[in-house]
Design an enzyme around this catalytic site. Structure first.
Site, PDB file in Angstrom:
ATOM      1  N   ARG A 103     -35.997  14.925  10.464  1.00 28.68           N
ATOM      2  CA  ARG A 103     -35.340  15.512  11.643  1.00 28.68           C
ATOM      3  C   ARG A 103     -36.224  15.249  12.855  1.00 28.68           C
ATOM      4  O   ARG A 103     -37.285  14.632  12.725  1.00 28.68           O
ATOM      5  CB  ARG A 103     -35.115  17.019  11.436  1.00 28.68           C
ATOM      6  CG  ARG A 103     -36.400  17.771  11.144  1.00 28.68           C
ATOM      7  CD  ARG A 103     -36.190  19.262  10.922  1.00 28.68           C
ATOM      8  NE  ARG A 103     -37.434  19.872  10.520  1.00 28.68           N
ATOM      9  CZ  ARG A 103     -37.573  21.141  10.163  1.00 28.68           C
ATOM     10  NH1 ARG A 103     -36.542  21.949  10.171  1.00 28.68           N
ATOM     11  NH2 ARG A 103     -38.741  21.608   9.815  1.00 28.68           N
ATOM     12  N   CYS A 107     -35.589  11.029  21.199  1.00 29.59           N
ATOM     13  CA  CYS A 107     -36.359  11.110  22.434  1.00 29.59           C
ATOM     14  C   CYS A 107     -35.591  12.040  23.366  1.00 29.59           C
ATOM     15  O   CYS A 107     -34.452  11.760  23.733  1.00 29.59           O
ATOM     16  CB  CYS A 107     -36.493   9.724  23.053  1.00 29.59           C
ATOM     17  SG  CYS A 107     -37.106   9.791  24.751  1.00 29.59           S
ATOM     18  N   ASN A 141     -34.400  23.566  17.900  1.00 28.95           N
ATOM     19  CA  ASN A 141     -35.235  24.225  16.890  1.00 28.95           C
ATOM     20  C   ASN A 141     -36.680  23.774  17.063  1.00 28.95           C
ATOM     21  O   ASN A 141     -36.966  22.571  17.067  1.00 28.95           O
ATOM     22  CB  ASN A 141     -34.746  23.840  15.485  1.00 28.95           C
ATOM     23  CG  ASN A 141     -35.400  24.688  14.410  1.00 28.95           C
ATOM     24  OD1 ASN A 141     -35.032  25.850  14.229  1.00 28.95           O
ATOM     25  ND2 ASN A 141     -36.379  24.149  13.729  1.00 28.95           N
ATOM     26  N   GLU A 142     -37.564  24.721  17.254  1.00 23.72           N
ATOM     27  CA  GLU A 142     -39.009  24.448  17.326  1.00 23.72           C
ATOM     28  C   GLU A 142     -39.333  23.239  18.209  1.00 23.72           C
ATOM     29  O   GLU A 142     -39.867  22.217  17.756  1.00 23.72           O
ATOM     30  CB  GLU A 142     -39.583  24.259  15.930  1.00 23.72           C
ATOM     31  CG  GLU A 142     -39.515  25.528  15.104  1.00 23.72           C
ATOM     32  CD  GLU A 142     -40.316  25.453  13.807  1.00 23.72           C
ATOM     33  OE1 GLU A 142     -40.531  24.347  13.294  1.00 23.72           O
ATOM     34  OE2 GLU A 142     -40.719  26.518  13.319  1.00 23.72           O
ATOM     35  N   CYS A 153     -39.159   6.080  28.555  1.00 19.85           N
ATOM     36  CA  CYS A 153     -40.076   7.154  28.956  1.00 19.85           C
ATOM     37  C   CYS A 153     -41.079   6.633  29.994  1.00 19.85           C
ATOM     38  O   CYS A 153     -41.425   7.331  30.941  1.00 19.85           O
ATOM     39  CB  CYS A 153     -40.830   7.715  27.742  1.00 19.85           C
ATOM     40  SG  CYS A 153     -39.833   8.883  26.804  1.00 19.85           S
ATOM     41  N   GLU A 297     -37.952  33.351  12.196  1.00 23.30           N
ATOM     42  CA  GLU A 297     -38.141  32.950  10.792  1.00 23.30           C
ATOM     43  C   GLU A 297     -39.417  33.640  10.301  1.00 23.30           C
ATOM     44  O   GLU A 297     -40.493  33.377  10.819  1.00 23.30           O
ATOM     45  CB  GLU A 297     -38.321  31.435  10.674  1.00 23.30           C
ATOM     46  CG  GLU A 297     -37.139  30.629  11.178  1.00 23.30           C
ATOM     47  CD  GLU A 297     -37.383  29.124  11.094  1.00 23.30           C
ATOM     48  OE1 GLU A 297     -38.327  28.691  10.412  1.00 23.30           O
ATOM     49  OE2 GLU A 297     -36.631  28.381  11.747  1.00 23.30           O
ATOM     50  N   TRP A 305     -43.238  21.982   1.217  1.00 18.75           N
ATOM     51  CA  TRP A 305     -42.284  20.900   0.978  1.00 18.75           C
ATOM     52  C   TRP A 305     -42.644  20.194  -0.334  1.00 18.75           C
ATOM     53  O   TRP A 305     -42.179  20.593  -1.384  1.00 18.75           O
ATOM     54  CB  TRP A 305     -42.286  19.916   2.164  1.00 18.75           C
ATOM     55  CG  TRP A 305     -41.630  20.475   3.400  1.00 18.75           C
ATOM     56  CD1 TRP A 305     -41.074  21.718   3.557  1.00 18.75           C
ATOM     57  CD2 TRP A 305     -41.461  19.803   4.646  1.00 18.75           C
ATOM     58  NE1 TRP A 305     -40.564  21.845   4.826  1.00 18.75           N
ATOM     59  CE2 TRP A 305     -40.784  20.697   5.517  1.00 18.75           C
ATOM     60  CE3 TRP A 305     -41.793  18.537   5.125  1.00 18.75           C
ATOM     61  CZ2 TRP A 305     -40.448  20.345   6.836  1.00 18.75           C
ATOM     62  CZ3 TRP A 305     -41.465  18.199   6.428  1.00 18.75           C
ATOM     63  CH2 TRP A 305     -40.790  19.093   7.274  1.00 18.75           C
TER      64      TRP A 305
HETATM   65  C1  GLA Z   1     -39.595  25.750  10.488  1.00 17.58           C
HETATM   66  C2  GLA Z   1     -38.190  25.354  10.827  1.00 17.58           C
HETATM   67  C3  GLA Z   1     -37.217  25.639   9.751  1.00 17.58           C
HETATM   68  C4  GLA Z   1     -37.775  25.294   8.417  1.00 17.58           C
HETATM   69  C5  GLA Z   1     -39.068  26.039   8.212  1.00 17.58           C
HETATM   70  C6  GLA Z   1     -39.659  25.751   6.867  1.00 17.58           C
HETATM   71  O1  GLA Z   1     -39.974  26.973  10.895  1.00 17.58           O
HETATM   72  O2  GLA Z   1     -37.741  25.948  12.008  1.00 17.58           O
HETATM   73  O3  GLA Z   1     -36.076  24.850   9.979  1.00 17.58           O
HETATM   74  O4  GLA Z   1     -37.985  23.940   8.355  1.00 17.58           O
HETATM   75  O5  GLA Z   1     -39.968  25.610   9.180  1.00 17.58           O
HETATM   76  O6  GLA Z   1     -40.222  24.475   6.813  1.00 17.58           O
END
Ligand code: GLA
Ligand code: GLA
Length: 654
Positions: A103, A107, A141-142, A153, A297, A305
């Site tokens: 994932r 860019c 996400n993150e 770029c 989370e 993993w």
């Molecule tokens: C992160 C991500 C989640 C998942 C967890 C666990 O926090 O936001 O999608 O991947 O890690 O790896």
């Protein structure tokens, strides 16, 4: 205050959803986050949106009283998008384009990626704006800084520099490109910090500006999504799941657009166990918007993993969740509802195992949910606010990443040595940016304020002059904001405030020097400054070192306040000897030191203070309370002392 889980209905047969919803309700779960990786199912082909399955999942959950946060799915662009537009894949420092898979393979500055991000965000916002289950959004996400090295770029970087510097003459002057004949006569000549001869040692100004640019690209990417959601769903909140001590980007800038921040807390991962800094991480996260936050989370069970962690002990996940609340979390969502049967995260265990049967973790989460519900009545609206703040800055952090200078001189280590020393004295502290309202603090600690502008110094001076106490550390005032050294004695613009001048220094790295304070020998590490007082008094001096007899720690009156200069970093004994003097100067009453492995935090509501105690040890401990207190959770005190079992938690009203 609520508890929740991260749920992936797309990973399970539809027939299972109602069972999941029922089990969630029975565990007091009232909020879920979902869809943040479901782009290929939401838009299986270009502009063919498929939202019915998510409607159905939301309906099923809502029937059990559960509310939802929807993630924009842009952290995992679908295969069809990459096939059609391979240019959206990011490039590394060798300009090698990364392939599709896992994932984050995008860019965030790429105009096509931007277009598709806006489209899916808008389609989702329009479709779900009025779904009764939906209460808010998580962007992507993150997020990380967009450290992409593709040609597009590079083009955008040049435009960004043009807007900032105006002319090449100004850029050449500011960066000192005369060094090694790097003067630019055309904008197109400016590189990204691509892989070059001599390692990665590009011009430090170019490198720092690139880090700013990469961070801004991500902030801007998020901003586009936020604008769309705000317009279409003004009744929903918007948040993002931050990554604790992750520091590739400026989290203060990322937080600016959000209603509140959330973060992902995995205290049992080996990367966390190494330095045991979960509580400090909570403080950094709370400082992003100087307010309460969510844990989007929270670790539930075994994680990893390809290789996986040890199993958290019974009660440990509950304790971590309470620890989050202690430090300012208002809602905690557990990752994830059920362990997935397939994919990279097969072994990232959830509340339910692969078999879907509620077992011990479920009961532990259920218990936490019951306790949260009980305590909500008294804790809703309570906040964490301390008298001491350690200043944090991502730009300082990047500058040290680019030139660490010596072993151990990294941003979080310097922050941690003060944070831990204060905690061991029973003092909780906040971690905030200099741009926050600092006026209510009594003590301000600056770990290595390396890039120092005159404005920063003025703010710090105003704080001291008005009666605050400031602690200044080595490597302060070395450079200006474009990473060029100042031409003045260290600590630069703070010299007058500290009443001291750094005459010479020794980057100690792993070597050790000795400092004498009150006749006691103390150990000093990482860096040694030889100080010449210019009005300050000497509190400690060097011994057995090249700077024999010269001042190492000084203290200076400034207006109604004081500025301390610590010319080195120390161990626990060093701070145990010196910090109590600083605290006394700041009028901060010495806290009650708690036993080792006991974390603590205070939440305050309407002048009522709640002390949270978390026993991080496996063994039971007996803790002296700082005053007579009554429990809101946990055992009753006997003679103002409580005994907490291993991994147990207590909340006491003072
Ligand atoms: C992160 C991500 C989640 C998942 C967890 C666990 O926090 O936001 O999608 O991947 O890690 O790896
Ligand atoms: C070599 C080079 C100099 C300088 C020094 C220090 O001797 O000739 O230009 O770079 O190293 O790095």
């Amino acid at each position: 205050m609520k508890i929740g889980v991260d749920y992936y209905p797309e990973h399970w047969d539809e027939e299972r959803w109602s069972e999941d919803a029922k089990l969630m309700r029975e565990a007091n779960i009232s909020v879920i986050r979902l869809a943040e990786f479901a782009w290929s199912k939401l838009e299986p082909e270009e502009e063919r949106y498929q939202f019915e399955w998510l409607d159905k999942a939301l309906d099923t959950l809502h029937a059990e009283g559960i509310h939802a946060i929807l993630g924009t799915p842009t952290a995992a662009p679908p295969a069809w998008l990459h096939e059609r537009y391979p240019d959206i894949l990011p490039a590394d420092t060798h300009k090698y384009r990364l392939g599709f898979g896992t994932r984050l393979q995008r860019c965030l500055g790429n105009p096509i990626m931007r277009r598709y991000s806006r489209r899916i965000t808008e389609a989702m916002a329009r479709h779900f704006a009025s779904h009764p289950a939906v209460i808010g959004w998580q962007t992507d996400n993150e997020f990380e800084a967009n450290l992409c090295y593709c040609d597009s770029c590079a083009e955008r970087f040049r435009e960004w520099l043009k807007a900032k510097y105006g002319t090449l003459e100004e850029l050449n002057r500011a960066w000192g490109t005369i060094f090694w004949s790097q003067e630019y006569s055309g904008w197109s000549q400016i590189p990204l910090p691509w892989h070059v001869r001599c390692g990665e040692s590009h011009n430090p100004s170019l490198k720092l500006e690139y880090r700013r640019f990469a961070s801004e690209t991500t902030v801007d990417f998020q901003h586009e999504q936020v604008e769309i959601i705000r317009k279409i769903c003004p009744h929903h909140f918007i948040t993002h799941n931050f990554m604790g001590l992750h520091d590739s980007m400026d989290y203060y800038e990322l937080g600016r657009d959000l209603d509140f921040i959330s973060w992902d807390n995995y205290p049992g991962g080996s990367w966390m166990q190494a330095d045991n800094s979960v509580d400090m991480t909570h403080a950094v996260m709370r400082g992003i918007k100087q307010s309460n936050f969510w844990v989007m989370e929270e670790q539930t069970h075994i994680i990893g993993w390809e290789k996986i962690s040890r199993r958290p002990a019974d009660g440990q996940s509950r304790m971590w969740a309470w620890q989050a609340v202690a430090h300012g979390a208002d809602t905690v969502l557990f990752f994830r509802w059920r362990s997935c049967l397939y994919g990279t995260e097969q072994y990232w265990h959830g509340v339910l195992n692969h078999d879907g049967i509620p077992r011990r973790r479920y009961k532990e989460i259920q218990k936490f949910g019951e306790e949260m519900e009980k305590l909500s009545a008294i804790l809703d609206g309570s906040t964490v606010r301390n008298e001491v703040a350690i200043l944090n800055s991502y730009e300082q952090n990047w500058a040290f990443q680019l030139q660490p200078q010596t072993d151990g001189l990294d941003w979080w280590s310097q922050t941690r040595c003060y944070y831990n020393a204060l905690k061991s004295l029973g003092i909780a502290c906040d971690i905030t940016p200099l741009t926050a309202d600092i006026t209510s603090y009594k003590l301000l600690i600056l770990p290595a304020w390396y890039l120092l502008t005159r404005e920063d110094a003025e703010r710090i001076d105003a704080f001291a002059t008005n009666g605050g106490v400031v602690v200044i550390s080595p490597r302060t005032g070395v450079k200006n904001h474009v990473n060029v050294c100042h031409e003045r004695p260290l600590p630069g613009y703070l010299g007058e405030i500290a009443g001291v001048e750094v005459d010479d220094y020794d980057p100690l790295g792993k070597a050790k020097y000795t400092v004498i304070a009150d006749g006691k020998e103390l150990s000093a590490f990482t860096w040694a400054d030889a100080l010449t007082p210019k009005g300050a008094e000497t509190i400690a001096f060097w011994k057995h070192s090249q700077f024999e007899g010269e001042p190492a720690v000084t203290r200076n009156r400034r207006g109604n306040g004081l500025a301390w200069y610590f010319g080195t970093f120390g161990d626990d004994a060093f701070y145990d000897a010196l910090l109590p003097k600083v605290l006394a100067d700041a009028g901060i009453s010495h806290g009650t030191p708690f036993p080792s492995g006991v974390d603590f935090s205070w939440r305050v509501k309407d002048d009522v203070r709640y002390l949270f105690l978390m026993n991080l040890n496996a063994e039971e401990v007996t803790i002296s309370l700082p005053m007579p207190m009554t429990p809101a959770l946990g055992p009753y005190p006997v003679d103002d002392r409580v005994t907490l079992k291993g991994y147990d938690v207590g909340v006491y009203r003072g």
